[in-house]
Design an enzyme around this catalytic site. Structure first.
Site, mmCIF file in Angstrom:
data_model
loop_
_atom_site.group_PDB
_atom_site.id
_atom_site.type_symbol
_atom_site.label_atom_id
_atom_site.label_comp_id
_atom_site.label_asym_id
_atom_site.label_seq_id
_atom_site.Cartn_x
_atom_site.Cartn_y
_atom_site.Cartn_z
ATOM 1 N N VAL A 165 -99.960 23.292 -27.410
ATOM 2 C CA VAL A 165 -99.640 23.251 -26.187
ATOM 3 C C VAL A 165 -100.055 22.394 -24.984
ATOM 4 O O VAL A 165 -99.558 21.473 -24.690
ATOM 5 C CB VAL A 165 -100.198 24.488 -24.853
ATOM 6 C CG1 VAL A 165 -99.621 24.568 -23.713
ATOM 7 C CG2 VAL A 165 -99.099 26.340 -25.195
ATOM 8 N N CYS A 166 -101.350 21.509 -25.781
ATOM 9 C CA CYS A 166 -102.147 20.552 -25.121
ATOM 10 C C CYS A 166 -101.439 19.486 -24.918
ATOM 11 O O CYS A 166 -101.366 18.815 -24.157
ATOM 12 C CB CYS A 166 -103.717 20.671 -25.269
ATOM 13 S SG CYS A 166 -104.470 22.207 -26.009
#
Length: 181
Positions: free
Chosen positions: A53-54
């Site tokens: 996700v980052c």
């Protein structure tokens, strides 16, 4: 978590600012938060480098770098990973090679602790976002759980609203009328 209206904590940290050999690192300090140039700051945190996700969030902040610059706002990304891990990730991930903002390394976790944004079990930062005014005062803070990416457009909307220094109704967008009392 640290409160709105409080001074952003003092820090001096190494950040990755480039992937060019010999120009990779700089020291960033909280001294730049307080300024007479009407420069705001948006600092956003992610849990871990080399995750899923980052990089979607980091890439989206980077895609909107010009929007922050147009609002006289310095953009800083941060996590508790080291500057060497940040640099390796930037070299390894296509979406991160051309970042236009620094990746702050809070390896001691002292800044994340001062902000009270550490997840209690793994001691990694939550997805926290802070908007800091030119006096170094936190004007907005938002925290997402580890698995949920944030909305960069909402960060920009709130920044626009804060910079009006007026009353902004629900769902207000830049260019719309503010409230008069």
């Amino acid at each position: 978590m640290i409160n709105i209206g409080e001074q952003f904590p003092s820090y001096s940290k190494t950040a990755v600012v480039s992937i060019e050999k010999g120009k990779e690192f700089e020291t960033l300090t909280s001294e730049s938060l307080v300024n007479e140039n009407n420069q705001w700051t948006c600092m956003f945190w992610w849990p871990k480098d080399f995750t899923f996700v980052c990089p979607t969030e980091i890439a989206e902040f980077n895609a909107n770098f010009g929007e922050f610059r147009d609002r006289d706002t310095t953009l800083i990304g941060a996590s508790t990973d080291s500057e060497n891990v940040h640099l390796a990730w930037r070299h390894n991930h296509d979406d991160l090679r051309g970042l236009k903002f620094p990746m702050l390394a809070d390896t001691s976790k002292s800044l994340a602790e001062a902000l009270d944004i550490l997840e209690p079990t793994e001691k990694i930062a939550y997805r926290a976002t802070f908007i800091i005014d030119p006096q170094g005062i936190i004007r907005w803070a938002s925290v997402n759980d580890l698995s949920v990416g944030r909305n960069v457009k909402e960060v920009l909307r709130v920044l626009d609203a804060l910079q009006t220094d007026e009353l902004c109704p629900c769902n207000w967008e830049k260019g719309e009328a503010t409230l008069t009392v």
